[in-house]
Write a protein that holds these residues in place. Sequence first.
Motif, short mmCIF file in Angstrom:
data_model
loop_
_atom_site.label_atom_id
_atom_site.label_comp_id
_atom_site.label_asym_id
_atom_site.label_seq_id
_atom_site.Cartn_x
_atom_site.Cartn_y
_atom_site.Cartn_z
N ARG A 172 0.83 -0.98 -0.10
CA ARG A 172 -0.11 -0.40 0.16
C ARG A 172 0.93 1.51 0.07
O ARG A 172 1.74 1.19 0.54
N GLU A 173 0.40 2.66 -0.70
CA GLU A 173 0.87 3.18 -0.23
C GLU A 173 -0.19 4.85 -0.40
O GLU A 173 -1.00 4.09 -0.14
N ILE A 174 0.34 5.66 0.12
CA ILE A 174 -0.58 6.59 0.83
C ILE A 174 0.35 7.94 0.39
O ILE A 174 1.26 8.72 0.01
N ASP A 175 -0.56 8.51 -0.71
CA ASP A 175 -0.31 10.31 -1.77
C ASP A 175 1.26 9.65 -2.76
O ASP A 175 1.63 10.53 -2.62
N GLU A 176 1.88 8.10 -2.18
CA GLU A 176 2.76 8.00 -3.59
C GLU A 176 2.18 7.37 -4.60
O GLU A 176 1.57 5.94 -3.93
N LEU A 177 2.63 7.19 -5.72
CA LEU A 177 2.66 5.71 -6.71
C LEU A 177 3.61 5.68 -7.48
O LEU A 177 4.19 6.20 -7.69
N HIS A 178 4.44 3.91 -7.37
CA HIS A 178 5.44 3.51 -8.05
C HIS A 178 5.03 3.15 -9.01
O HIS A 178 3.59 1.84 -9.06
N TYR B 9 -5.58 13.18 -10.81
CA TYR B 9 -4.83 13.85 -12.21
C TYR B 9 -3.21 14.10 -11.60
O TYR B 9 -2.47 14.41 -10.84
N VAL B 10 -3.09 13.74 -12.76
CA VAL B 10 -1.10 13.41 -13.28
C VAL B 10 -1.15 14.06 -14.51
O VAL B 10 -0.95 14.06 -15.78
N PRO B 11 -0.37 15.47 -14.29
CA PRO B 11 -0.10 16.62 -15.59
C PRO B 11 0.84 15.90 -16.57
O PRO B 11 0.13 16.13 -18.10
N ALA B 12 1.92 15.28 -16.19
CA ALA B 12 2.41 14.59 -17.16
C ALA B 12 2.22 13.52 -17.97
O ALA B 12 2.76 13.75 -18.80
N PHE B 13 1.31 12.93 -17.71
CA PHE B 13 0.58 11.64 -18.42
C PHE B 13 -0.62 12.12 -18.43
O PHE B 13 -0.70 11.49 -19.85
N ARG B 14 -0.94 13.41 -19.18
CA ARG B 14 -2.21 13.76 -19.60
C ARG B 14 -3.31 12.52 -19.16
O ARG B 14 -4.01 12.88 -20.18
N ILE B 15 -3.40 12.58 -18.12
CA ILE B 15 -4.59 11.77 -17.25
C ILE B 15 -5.62 12.18 -16.35
O ILE B 15 -4.91 12.87 -15.76
N LYS B 16 -6.89 12.59 -16.12
CA LYS B 16 -7.26 13.14 -14.96
C LYS B 16 -8.56 12.18 -15.48
O LYS B 16 -9.10 12.54 -16.21
N GLN B 17 -9.02 12.12 -14.33
CA GLN B 17 -9.79 10.79 -13.88
C GLN B 17 -10.97 11.27 -12.46
O GLN B 17 -10.19 10.84 -11.77
N ASP B 18 -12.53 11.27 -12.63
CA ASP B 18 -12.91 11.89 -11.52
C ASP B 18 -13.75 10.27 -10.74
O ASP B 18 -13.55 9.71 -11.44
N THR C 159 5.84 6.27 -20.10
CA THR C 159 7.25 6.18 -20.95
C THR C 159 8.58 7.31 -20.63
O THR C 159 9.66 7.05 -21.34
N ARG C 160 8.53 6.74 -19.37
CA ARG C 160 9.19 8.45 -18.95
C ARG C 160 9.72 8.44 -17.21
O ARG C 160 9.24 8.18 -16.63
N LEU C 161 10.86 7.78 -17.05
CA LEU C 161 11.73 8.04 -15.60
C LEU C 161 12.01 9.00 -14.87
O LEU C 161 11.75 10.19 -15.69
N GLY C 162 11.35 9.20 -13.72
CA GLY C 162 11.15 10.68 -12.52
C GLY C 162 10.13 10.89 -11.93
O GLY C 162 9.24 9.46 -11.73
N THR C 163 9.65 11.65 -11.32
CA THR C 163 8.51 11.69 -9.98
C THR C 163 8.05 13.22 -10.45
O THR C 163 8.35 13.89 -10.92
N TYR C 164 6.79 12.25 -10.51
CA TYR C 164 5.94 13.89 -11.48
C TYR C 164 4.08 14.16 -10.40
O TYR C 164 4.57 13.12 -9.34
N GLU C 165 4.04 14.80 -10.47
CA GLU C 165 3.60 15.22 -9.51
C GLU C 165 1.30 14.77 -9.67
O GLU C 165 1.26 14.98 -10.78
N MET C 166 1.45 14.08 -8.84
CA MET C 166 -0.48 14.08 -9.37
C MET C 166 -1.55 14.84 -8.19
O MET C 166 -1.00 15.28 -7.06
N HIS C 167 -2.55 15.25 -7.93
CA HIS C 167 -3.64 16.06 -7.79
C HIS C 167 -4.94 15.89 -7.63
O HIS C 167 -5.04 14.98 -8.61
N CYS C 168 -5.92 15.85 -6.59
CA CYS C 168 -7.17 16.10 -6.36
C CYS C 168 -7.64 17.69 -7.70
O CYS C 168 -6.89 18.30 -6.91
N GLY D 163 0.17 14.06 -4.18
CA GLY D 163 1.30 13.52 -4.26
C GLY D 163 2.39 13.56 -5.27
O GLY D 163 2.27 14.40 -6.25
N HIS D 164 2.84 11.98 -5.87
CA HIS D 164 3.89 12.35 -6.81
C HIS D 164 3.90 10.59 -6.98
O HIS D 164 3.49 9.70 -6.74
N VAL D 165 4.02 10.65 -8.78
CA VAL D 165 4.48 8.86 -8.90
C VAL D 165 5.49 9.17 -9.27
O VAL D 165 6.25 10.07 -9.92
#
Length: 312
Positions: free
Chosen positions: A120-126, A147-156, A170-179, A192-194
Amino acid sequence: MSEHAGWLLPAASDVAHRVDHLLFGLFVVTGLMAIAIACLIFVFCLRYRRSARVDRSNAPANKRWLEYTWTLTPLAIFLGFFAWGAVVYAGFYGHAAGAMPVFVVGKQWMWRLEHANGRREIDELHLPLGQKVRLVLATEDVIHSFYVPAFRIKQDAVPGRYTELTFTPTRLGTYEMHCTEYCGTDHARMGGHVIVMRPEDFARWLSQGGTRETMAARGFDTFRRLGCSGCHDARSSVHAPDLSGIWHRVVHLRDGRTVVADAAYIRDSILLPKRDVVAGYEPVMPSFEGQVSEAEILDIVAYLKSTAPEER
């Protein structure tokens, strides 16, 4: 690599590339049309200004070919972009065999995420680089939006509903996720972060999750605790559907409809059992609403999925 490297938002998933191609295509076409229209306005303003000496006699009353052109050309462009957008949109929700499932539950005010092995994770996704991922979104209270802007995905994430999204990092790194759906007092802090990792690093990280039971194992325990196995086992004397291997099976209902046994169908069968009654059976199953949490239902979904033949 940081999400904010460079002046453009990185495209870190296959979905992001498809969305960006659509967006840039739209910009190019609409930009060229805007420039062409502006140039025509400028030319006609100069050519036919009041002081210009031009022949204004015998002006044509109408030109059908011109009318058809300026009507049908924008319509064709619009329909082309509509079809392109529909294909991109449908790709978000297409079923992908072999995709790695991740279960995401929104709750005021955090994201609770769980992998199939129980980590399990809280506010993080590996996530592993290059591995197709299937997110199953739910909420325990109000509407949230993942919502993960760098992935261009946003779903209610909508109460009473499961929604699935499919993509490949498709790209290594740490990316922001939001509500991005206002959900109460601490909405702005719900994020949190992906973290996208190399596959071998992700496998090592995933295996370090301790000895926690898998979701399927917990689901089996919940399945028995609620008494489901007493009716839905093939050896049961109660006349109820056998749920072994039910995952993604076509189910025929009493009212003549057919549905596919996915996560949403299983959830409704637990909480609203009289909505979709299986053909040949009576609507005698009680509702378990208020007795199980969203997390426990997702565990049962994982267990029932584990009883089905492996997807290819």
